[in-house]
Design a protein around this motif. Structure first.
Motif, short mmCIF file in Angstrom:
data_model
loop_
_atom_site.label_atom_id
_atom_site.label_comp_id
_atom_site.label_asym_id
_atom_site.label_seq_id
_atom_site.Cartn_x
_atom_site.Cartn_y
_atom_site.Cartn_z
N UNK A 128 -17.52 -120.55 -70.96
CA UNK A 128 -16.21 -121.15 -71.26
C UNK A 128 -16.10 -121.64 -72.70
N UNK A 129 -17.22 -122.08 -73.29
CA UNK A 129 -17.11 -122.56 -74.66
C UNK A 129 -17.47 -121.49 -75.69
N UNK A 130 -18.28 -120.49 -75.31
CA UNK A 130 -18.79 -119.57 -76.32
C UNK A 130 -18.23 -118.15 -76.21
N UNK A 131 -17.33 -117.91 -75.27
CA UNK A 131 -16.66 -116.60 -75.19
C UNK A 131 -15.16 -116.84 -75.00
N UNK A 132 -14.44 -115.74 -74.93
CA UNK A 132 -12.99 -115.88 -74.80
C UNK A 132 -12.55 -116.24 -73.37
N UNK A 133 -13.53 -116.39 -72.45
CA UNK A 133 -13.21 -116.59 -71.03
C UNK A 133 -12.16 -117.69 -70.79
N UNK A 134 -12.27 -118.77 -71.57
CA UNK A 134 -11.37 -119.89 -71.25
C UNK A 134 -9.90 -119.59 -71.54
N UNK A 135 -9.67 -118.46 -72.25
CA UNK A 135 -8.28 -118.16 -72.60
C UNK A 135 -7.83 -116.78 -72.13
N UNK A 136 -8.59 -116.17 -71.19
CA UNK A 136 -8.24 -114.80 -70.82
C UNK A 136 -7.76 -114.68 -69.37
N UNK A 137 -6.82 -113.79 -69.20
CA UNK A 137 -6.31 -113.48 -67.86
C UNK A 137 -6.27 -111.96 -67.72
N UNK A 138 -6.76 -111.45 -66.59
CA UNK A 138 -6.63 -110.01 -66.31
C UNK A 138 -5.32 -109.80 -65.54
N UNK A 139 -4.48 -108.91 -66.03
CA UNK A 139 -3.25 -108.57 -65.32
C UNK A 139 -3.53 -107.27 -64.58
N UNK A 140 -3.76 -107.40 -63.26
CA UNK A 140 -4.29 -106.28 -62.47
C UNK A 140 -3.21 -105.67 -61.59
N UNK A 141 -3.03 -104.37 -61.70
CA UNK A 141 -2.06 -103.68 -60.83
C UNK A 141 -2.64 -102.36 -60.35
N UNK A 142 -2.19 -101.93 -59.17
CA UNK A 142 -2.53 -100.58 -58.73
C UNK A 142 -1.28 -99.68 -58.80
N UNK A 143 -0.21 -100.21 -59.36
CA UNK A 143 1.00 -99.42 -59.57
C UNK A 143 1.77 -99.09 -58.30
N UNK A 144 1.56 -99.84 -57.21
CA UNK A 144 2.20 -99.46 -55.94
C UNK A 144 3.57 -100.11 -55.69
N UNK A 145 3.88 -101.23 -56.40
CA UNK A 145 5.22 -101.84 -56.21
C UNK A 145 5.72 -102.32 -57.57
N UNK A 146 5.91 -101.37 -58.45
CA UNK A 146 6.25 -101.72 -59.84
C UNK A 146 7.74 -102.02 -59.93
N UNK A 198 -16.28 -111.79 -64.69
CA UNK A 198 -17.03 -112.70 -65.57
C UNK A 198 -16.35 -112.96 -66.92
N UNK A 199 -15.62 -112.00 -67.44
CA UNK A 199 -14.99 -112.18 -68.75
C UNK A 199 -13.65 -112.90 -68.70
N UNK A 200 -13.19 -113.24 -67.50
CA UNK A 200 -11.84 -113.77 -67.39
C UNK A 200 -11.80 -115.20 -66.85
N UNK A 201 -10.82 -115.96 -67.34
CA UNK A 201 -10.59 -117.32 -66.85
C UNK A 201 -9.63 -117.33 -65.66
N UNK A 202 -8.91 -116.24 -65.46
CA UNK A 202 -7.96 -116.16 -64.35
C UNK A 202 -7.58 -114.72 -64.06
N UNK A 203 -7.08 -114.49 -62.83
CA UNK A 203 -6.66 -113.15 -62.42
C UNK A 203 -5.19 -113.21 -62.00
N UNK A 204 -4.36 -112.43 -62.69
CA UNK A 204 -2.95 -112.32 -62.32
C UNK A 204 -2.75 -110.95 -61.66
N UNK A 205 -2.56 -110.95 -60.33
CA UNK A 205 -2.28 -109.69 -59.64
C UNK A 205 -0.80 -109.38 -59.83
N UNK A 206 -0.47 -108.12 -60.05
CA UNK A 206 0.92 -107.77 -60.37
C UNK A 206 1.31 -106.46 -59.70
#
Ligand SMILES: NC(=O)c1ccc[n+]([C@@H]2O[C@H](COP(=O)([O-])OP(=O)(O)OC[C@H]3O[C@@H](n4cnc5c(N)ncnc54)[C@H](O)[C@@H]3O)[C@@H](O)[C@H]2O)c1
Ligand SMILES: O=C(O)C[C@H](O)C(=O)O
Ligand SMILES: [Mg+2]
Length: 472
Positions: A128-146, A198-206
């Motif tokens: 959290x202090x030494x990588x970008x993890x504290x500020x990253x979010x993965x925006x994850x989609x499978x493209x099924x309800x766009x 591991x690289x993300x601070x949060x997961x946004x499913x979309x």
């Protein structure tokens, strides 16, 4: 409504048959205004040019059809401003410092980086202090309800996910990564998201279709210690509830007594019904393709089964037509064009209509307007834009800053109230129930409310300095 737009037309002119003058007069005749001409190739017989034209939307088709009928003219490509804004994608990664010499190189890369890696290996919390993890979010989609476009696949989903990443960055300074997955299998999606987490601070499913989205979110939230938030469920329900709180004030009705019809009981609809129930609504009618949910019917979808038990107290049978009669509120998160003027006429007086399907609302706003007291859509080109972009940047900013484990009900209710409170009671009216996404107070106030709710429900793992200062 017609919106002025710019288009770039690439065409070939066969000199023996047509001249540029013919092209210019064709464009002028269709109402276009030429603002730039670029010669791409000047051959002996054929020249290729890019012609930039300002047009009203309505004239778009006319110009192309006039030019395509002209002898000696061949249209190679037509781009409008929207397509041009997407050329090569909409986001990129930028380093925070330049690498100017060997010393810089040995700091950010080998050998210096190795000491940092070892420090994290010894204490993984240091990610959290030494990588970008504290500020990253993965925006994850499978493209099924766009949007309301349905299952258009992962490649086609990318422009929406890139757009979400732009909004995360501009509105909340969060570094979001679009991850579009070439699988629809919930187990595989769960495993992939866990593996990249591991690289993300949060997961946004979309834009993951229902009912698969419920299990995917639930299992990820259980198995990961970072917030997992399905935006189409909770971002949407938070913003819809915020809008409803203010709309009900405008018409002087209470959430407890309002008859609320929600149409489209997918990701967004399920979450909207649940949040409104948690906020005290007692008369909700949840309608999907097969009609209104009822206690006396059995549903394969466990979310529907739960909702059926908590809604439609009178056991009304039928569909939209039957339940909208006398209703105070309509909330549409289904698909374009399913609502008619006759439906609106049958509602109670001082009715509230949120037609939130994107990009085409459940009813054309111009058609609905005369029959509705408070009207909102998901779009930016009409007043009262109820879109989850009012929620996800601020809710993740708050969750990341207090290192929340999860996004719980209290945090969502707090976010909704914060959004609603940005509209000052003196300003509140039919045309202004929800703040603009450009209102800088939105992210700030949602962040603060979410952090306070996370702290009071033990979901926070750290108290940011500014919040500690307020609460001391
Ligand atoms: N404005 C916003 O912020 C916002 C946010 C999320 C979703 N949306 C919009 O809401 C819609 C649904 O999104 P979702 O993510 O929940 O998708 P989803 O696929 O999970 O759910 C859509 C639901 O609508 C139902 N439906 C379709 N046609 C219907 C009809 N004629 N009558 C009744 N029900 C019908 C489907 O059966 C499904 O259950 C989309 O148009 C999307 O763009 C808007
Ligand atoms: O993407 C949007 O504009 C809102 C929402 O997430 C949707 O799927 O429609
Ligand atoms: Mg979406």
């Amino acid at each position: 409504m017609s919106i002025a737009t710019t288009m770039i037309i690439r065409l070939e002119i066969r000199k023996s048959v047509a001249s540029f003058g013919d092209v210019a007069s064709g464009i002028a005749a269709a109402g276009g205004d030429i603002v730039a001409i670029d010669v791409i190739r000047a051959g002996k017989d054929v020249t290729t040019r890019d012609i930039t034209v300002n047009v009203q939307d309505a004239a778009n088709g006319d110009i192309i059809s006039i030019l395509s009928k002209m002898p000696g003219i061949k249209i190679i490509n037509v781009s409008d401003r929207t397509f041009l804004a997407h050329l090569g994608g909409k986001i990129e990664i930028t380093p925070k410092m330049p690498i100017k010499n060997r010393e810089d190189l040995s700091l950010v890369y080998t050998p210096g980086v190795a000491r940092v890696c070892t420090a994290i290996a010894e204490d993984p919390r240091k990610a959290y202090s030494l990588t970008m993890k504290r500020n990253t979010v993965a925006v994850v989609s499978d493209g099924t309800a766009v949007l309301g476009l349905g299952d258009i696949g992962p490649e086609a989903a990318m422009p929406v996910m890139e757009g979400k990443a732009m909004l995360f960055k501009q509105l909340a300074n969060i570094d979001a990564f679009p991850l579009c997955l070439n699988t629809k299998d919930p187990d595989e999606i769960i495993n992939i998201v866990k593996a990249v987490s591991p690289g993300f601070g949060g997961i946004n499913l979309e834009d993951i279709s229902s009912p698969r989205c419920f299990e995917i979110e639930r299992r990820l939230a259980e198995e990961l210690d970072i917030p997992v938030f399905h935006d189409d469920q909770h971002g949407t329900s938070v913003v819809a509830f915020a809008g409803l709180l203010n709309a009900l004030k405008v018409v002087n009705k209470s959430i407890e007594n309002a008859r609320i019809v929600v149409v489209g009981i997918g990701a967004a609809g399920v979450s909207i019904c649940n949040l409104l129930l948690a906020a005290g609504a007692r008369y909700i009618y949840a309608v999907d393709r097969e009609g209104v949910l009822r206690k006396d019917l059995q549903y394969d979808n466990p979310e529907w089964q739960k909702l059926a038990a908590a809604t439609n107290p009178e056991g009304i049978e039928g569909g939209i037509t039957e339940v909208i009669r006398g209703a105070d509120v309509f909330i549409g998160v289904s698909r374009g064009g399913i609502l008619t003027v006759d439906h609106l006429k049958s509602m109670a007086s001082d009715n509230i209509v949120f037609a939130m399907a994107n990009p085409t609302p459940e009813i054309e706003p111009d058609l609905a307007e005369p029959f509705v007291r408070v009207l909102a859509t998901g779009r930016s080109d009409y007043p009262n834009q109820i879109n989850n972009v009012l929620c996800f940047p601020g809710i993740f900013r708050g969750a990341l800053d207090c290192r929340a484990r999860t996004v719980n009900l209290e945090m969502k209710l707090a976010a909704a109230k914060a959004i609603a409170s940005v509209v000052h009671p003196d300003e509140l009216n039919e045309q202004y129930i929800i703040p603009s996404i450009f209102n800088e107070k939105v992210v700030e106030q949602v962040r603060l409310a979410v952090i306070q709710a996370a702290i009071s429900t033990d979901a926070a793992r750290r108290i940011p300095k500014d919040v500690a200062a307020i609460t001391e």
